[in-house]
Design an enzyme around this catalytic site. Sequence first.
Site, mmCIF file in Angstrom:
data_model
loop_
_atom_site.group_PDB
_atom_site.id
_atom_site.type_symbol
_atom_site.label_atom_id
_atom_site.label_comp_id
_atom_site.label_asym_id
_atom_site.label_seq_id
_atom_site.Cartn_x
_atom_site.Cartn_y
_atom_site.Cartn_z
ATOM 1 N N LYS A 1 0.856 -1.177 0.000
ATOM 2 C CA LYS A 1 0.000 0.000 0.000
ATOM 3 C C LYS A 1 0.894 1.230 0.000
ATOM 4 C CE LYS A 1 -4.124 -1.920 0.458
ATOM 5 N NZ LYS A 1 -5.217 -1.695 -0.515
ATOM 6 N N LYS B 1 -13.518 -7.586 -7.552
ATOM 7 C CA LYS B 1 -13.992 -7.965 -6.217
ATOM 8 C C LYS B 1 -15.493 -8.141 -6.361
ATOM 9 C CE LYS B 1 -10.651 -5.108 -3.681
ATOM 10 N NZ LYS B 1 -10.455 -3.844 -2.947
#
Length: 370
Positions: free
Chosen positions: A162, A261
């Site tokens: 991240k 997703k």
Amino acid sequence: MELRLLRLPLVRFFETSFGRVHDRFFVLVTVEGDGATGVGECVADSNPFYSQETTRTAWHIITEFIAPTVLGRDFSHPRDLYPALGIIRGHNMAKAAVEMAFWDMFARSESQPLCRVLGGSDALIRTGIASGVSIGIQNSLEELAERVAVELEAGYRRIKIKVKPGWDIAAVETVRARFGRVPLMVDANAAYRLDEAPALAALDRFELMMIEQPLDYDDLRDHVRLQQQIRTPICLDESLHTVKIAEEAIETGACRIINIKPGRVGGHRESIRMHDMAASRGIPVWHGGMLESGIGRAHNIHLSTLPNFTLPGDVAASRRYYAPDLIDPEIEVRGDGTIAVPTGPGIGVTIVQDRIEAATEERVELRPTH
Ligand code: OSB
Ligand code: MG
């Protein structure tokens, strides 16, 4: 239909550009019909930071709108559920939780593993799916290097870190310096603006597989402009809620890779459609993760067996997230970085009811009213 509100502590905090979390607070949906039951996990979080939806909006939308629409109704196939919810705008995570429970129930009633019903490829069902990890923002670069070392040792096929302004170049440089040319990518969760393109172009020299969602959660236009200024392929996550938007992103050059997703797009049916659309345009997809328990994770593994899931996903072992997980045996990664596809009916994992009970904060049963 039964809804439960569960709280599960994470093994270790997880930090993205929008903050640090220590547990997950989520809705678990169980449906019953055709002599079978099915389960789905809602990926909405307690806060509206990744998307507009929250755990509580999902609870509200399911109880007030989705349940009354689907309960007591005949559906010949779970693919018919999402279109039946068309009057409800958005709330894809709420829809997906119910829809995915429905797919599990359908697969069980057919005595088939979910991957077969979804259209998984024989090869991936046999070999298992390639697994990567998503490593959050850490307290220090040394801590980051330690995390990466542990995950590479476990066999994972790709490392994602991240990033956000102030935790980007040095983080990537640290990983490259310590671990060489390992498959590496970054995810910004929309933390940059187009005028920061030079900072993102500075990542080009690290030969990253991709940069995920660098700009606004609802943007395509600036991503098109950014992709013209950087060599690293852009992958979109937050921006892609529908197959149509994903098509537009590909056609305009806003992305070269897609993260799927099911929670974000409204369930398995829409995930399959997005997967097929991307395949027909030569765009690779991979399966994202939302810190799911073993229940959502099992759904993700089955979906990841579709043939255009050619890049390692964020679908990793249970022990990275929850100890114990809600399922036993838990999901494990093998030394070659793959995860076996459960072979039993439906999602094919065994849920430990005591652990569900212990994590439950609220519970409601919903029945047909007509
Ligand atoms: O952007 O992919 C993301 C987790 C929560 C919300 C958004 C994201 C993530 C992850 C973690 O990256 C993926 C996982 O390990 O489940
Ligand atoms: Mg992401």
